[in-house]
Motif scaffolding. Structure first.
Motif, PDB file in Angstrom:
ATOM      1  N   ALA A 121       2.340  33.102  40.536  1.00  0.00           N
ATOM      2  CA  ALA A 121       1.518  33.041  41.748  1.00  0.00           C
ATOM      3  C   ALA A 121       1.534  31.659  42.418  1.00  0.00           C
ATOM      4  O   ALA A 121       1.446  31.561  43.638  1.00  0.00           O
TER       5      ALA A 121
ATOM      6  N   SER B 230      -1.364  35.365  37.584  1.00  0.00           N
ATOM      7  CA  SER B 230       0.060  35.566  37.349  1.00  0.00           C
ATOM      8  C   SER B 230       0.791  34.226  37.342  1.00  0.00           C
ATOM      9  O   SER B 230       0.563  33.372  38.195  1.00  0.00           O
TER      10      SER B 230
ATOM     11  N   THR C 252      -5.186  35.229  44.556  1.00  0.00           N
ATOM     12  CA  THR C 252      -6.445  35.741  44.028  1.00  0.00           C
ATOM     13  C   THR C 252      -6.419  35.786  42.505  1.00  0.00           C
ATOM     14  O   THR C 252      -5.588  36.475  41.915  1.00  0.00           O
TER      15      THR C 252
ATOM     16  N   VAL D 213      -1.164  45.089  34.601  1.00  0.00           N
ATOM     17  CA  VAL D 213       0.284  45.163  34.359  1.00  0.00           C
ATOM     18  C   VAL D 213       1.098  44.781  35.581  1.00  0.00           C
ATOM     19  O   VAL D 213       2.228  44.338  35.473  1.00  0.00           O
ATOM     20  N   THR D 214       0.513  44.944  36.757  1.00  0.00           N
ATOM     21  CA  THR D 214       1.268  44.688  37.980  1.00  0.00           C
ATOM     22  C   THR D 214       1.325  43.211  38.346  1.00  0.00           C
ATOM     23  O   THR D 214       1.826  42.851  39.401  1.00  0.00           O
ATOM     24  N   GLU D 215       0.834  42.344  37.461  1.00  0.00           N
ATOM     25  CA  GLU D 215       0.862  40.914  37.743  1.00  0.00           C
ATOM     26  C   GLU D 215       1.952  40.183  36.955  1.00  0.00           C
ATOM     27  O   GLU D 215       2.127  38.978  37.122  1.00  0.00           O
ATOM     28  N   GLY D 216       2.651  40.887  36.066  1.00  0.00           N
ATOM     29  CA  GLY D 216       3.638  40.219  35.220  1.00  0.00           C
ATOM     30  C   GLY D 216       2.946  39.346  34.192  1.00  0.00           C
ATOM     31  O   GLY D 216       1.788  39.574  33.859  1.00  0.00           O
TER      32      GLY D 216
ATOM     33  N   ARG E 163      -7.687  36.952  38.984  1.00  0.00           N
ATOM     34  CA  ARG E 163      -8.262  38.223  38.543  1.00  0.00           C
ATOM     35  C   ARG E 163      -9.203  38.002  37.376  1.00  0.00           C
ATOM     36  O   ARG E 163      -9.040  37.056  36.609  1.00  0.00           O
ATOM     37  N   ARG E 164     -10.186  38.892  37.260  1.00  0.00           N
ATOM     38  CA  ARG E 164     -11.076  38.824  36.096  1.00  0.00           C
ATOM     39  C   ARG E 164     -10.496  39.610  34.930  1.00  0.00           C
ATOM     40  O   ARG E 164     -10.810  39.346  33.790  1.00  0.00           O
ATOM     41  N   ASN E 165      -9.660  40.582  35.260  1.00  0.00           N
ATOM     42  CA  ASN E 165      -8.983  41.338  34.205  1.00  0.00           C
ATOM     43  C   ASN E 165      -7.491  41.259  34.442  1.00  0.00           C
ATOM     44  O   ASN E 165      -7.028  41.169  35.568  1.00  0.00           O
TER      45      ASN E 165
ATOM     46  N   GLU F  40     -11.493  37.304  42.464  1.00  0.00           N
ATOM     47  CA  GLU F  40     -11.985  38.594  42.925  1.00  0.00           C
ATOM     48  C   GLU F  40     -13.476  38.758  42.630  1.00  0.00           C
ATOM     49  O   GLU F  40     -13.972  38.175  41.688  1.00  0.00           O
ATOM     50  N   THR F  41     -14.224  39.551  43.408  1.00  0.00           N
ATOM     51  CA  THR F  41     -13.805  40.390  44.515  1.00  0.00           C
ATOM     52  C   THR F  41     -14.398  39.897  45.828  1.00  0.00           C
ATOM     53  O   THR F  41     -13.735  39.928  46.857  1.00  0.00           O
ATOM     54  N   LYS F  42     -15.640  39.445  45.792  1.00  0.00           N
ATOM     55  CA  LYS F  42     -16.319  39.253  47.065  1.00  0.00           C
ATOM     56  C   LYS F  42     -15.873  38.027  47.848  1.00  0.00           C
ATOM     57  O   LYS F  42     -16.130  37.917  49.045  1.00  0.00           O
TER      58      LYS F  42
ATOM     59  N   ILE G 151     -12.816  37.422  48.483  1.00  0.00           N
ATOM     60  CA  ILE G 151     -11.506  37.689  49.103  1.00  0.00           C
ATOM     61  C   ILE G 151     -11.525  37.680  50.639  1.00  0.00           C
ATOM     62  O   ILE G 151     -10.694  37.014  51.258  1.00  0.00           O
TER      63      ILE G 151
END
Lengths: 271, 271
Positions: free
Chosen positions: A193, A190, A159, A166-169, A161-163, A139-141, A143
């Motif tokens: 993923a 994740s 994708t 909780v929604t990634e398990g 993540r840099r942080n 992320e982000t640019k 994507i």
């Protein structure tokens, strides 16, 4: 089911193929839908193939065998690629894009769906022999162009993540050193993923020293995933020695002259 | 320029229109490219229009006048929309998607280019009368569906950031309160991202209390931009009272039962 004329079948077939890049359609589906013999449909497909070839509209490929069918591959040839990249370079070289610190504002361009789709088609054409199972980005640019590369290959985008969210398990997190700033950064993905043994191509918008790309390669080792290619839209000429060896860039940013408001950027593989 | 038969012209025209959604092509470009009279080309366009309509492949629209031409609008009808959403809901309701805390793992689905394109076409069909100049979203997970909505409208995507970046130039930053956690959060957008007086549609993947959407509406006031629509892929049934009134959701998440591994999610506008 009503009758369809050849003109009508060709129109419908072309719409379905082009709206679903790299998706394999069994011929049987079409012979049933249009109530025609397989030989008639094969003639339709030949016409589409030859027109696409003649006008450089991408490729239509026949896959033989039980699990076979036809699919549309949004292939971009080198001369068209060069024209597209020259246009993007010319847009990026406008002096008013220079930001304090010698950065260039390119967010508007890479978030344009039209340009992202062109860039995605170029990457897909460059990496066509790699046949990735997934496209990955961070992320982000990155994507939008990574998403469009995934669309051209009809594979999922993953994708990083840099942080952590909780929604990634449960996630795998690594620390890496940004090559240009020397700062310690974090990236995470994740656990669910990417399956082990997958083949991926990593797509990003920008590479300076290559620290992020190196971090992504490390992270992929944790997932036991093969990185078959690395593609970036823009690389900077300096430092010339990147932290990773094997990558493809489409544009080379040679110089940002803040004082004179001058940017020098060009297609990477220009003679 | 060589001769093209009608079958060949229809194939080429369909490819060009479908590969460039919502892009207006002047007829003159085609009459010159294919060396045909305007009346012949008009017949070609009629065939495409009627086939697309008959098979629900989207719409082809003629815009009259000096700046006129034809364009392809990837329109999704309600019955097809319902079928797509039912499929996505069924995939999301699998028990193994439940994460600790009652969250649902949906990243793989919304980052699938194929699903993102379907969702983007649905949003574009829902907001077709709004004719936005831009689609806006907030990083990260809303980007794919927002990007595809932007593609369907052939307008740029503008992505609000949660953190300020040097590569964005001067930015406008606001603080807002997350409706579900009550925490103060930040969102920011580059000053040059949106011209005053533009009309935008905001697209996001998820809405719980609506705090983020409310923040986006506030931020847009700072830009003197009109928000003509708000669309979210999934809204939660609880809290029923959201912080914004006017929005459209495609799916309604009614219940996540962690103990029994049961998720209840359905198309929002089901009878």
């Amino acid at each position: 089911m009503e009758d369809f004329k050849r003109t009508e079948r060709l129109t419908a077939l072309t719409q379905i193929l082009v709206d679903n890049p790299y998706t394999l359609f069994p011929l049987r589906g079409f012979t049933e839908r249009f109530q025609v013999a397989k030989s008639t449909l094969s003639e339709d497909v030949s016409i589409i193939k030859s027109v696409f070839k003649r006008l450089n509209l991408g490729r239509v490929e026949t896959v033989t065998g039980v699990a076979g069918g036809i699919r549309y591959i949004p292939y971009i040839k080198e001369d068209e690629e060069k024209e597209m990249l020259t246009q993007i370079a010319s847009e990026l070289s406008r002096g008013e894009r220079i930001l304090p610190g010698g950065f260039i504002y390119m967010t508007d361009l890479i978030f344009s769906a039209d340009i992202a789709w062109r860039v995605g088609k170029i990457f897909a054409s460059k990496f066509i022999d790699k046949r990735p199972d997934y496209i990955i980005t961070i992320e982000t640019k990155g994507i939008p162009i990574a998403m469009m590369t995934a669309r051209a290959f009809n594979v999922p985008l993953v994708t990083i993540r840099r942080n952590t969210r909780v929604t990634e398990g449960s996630v795998v997190t690594i620390n890496y050193v940004s090559g240009s700033s020397g700062k310690i950064q974090t990236m995470s993905l994740s656990r669910r993923a990417l399956p082990e043994g997958s083949k991926v191509v990593f797509i990003d918008d920008f590479m300076k020293a290559g620290g992020t790309a190196k971090g992504v390669l490390e992270l992929m080792k944790e997932f036991k995933v093969e990185v078959a290619g690395v593609g970036v839209l823009v690389e900077t000429a300096h430092p010339g020695d990147k932290l990773i060896d094997d990558y493809l860039s489409l544009l080379l940013l040679e110089k940002v002259d803040e004082r004179n408001k001058k940017v020098v950027i060009r297609p990477s593989h220009q003679a």
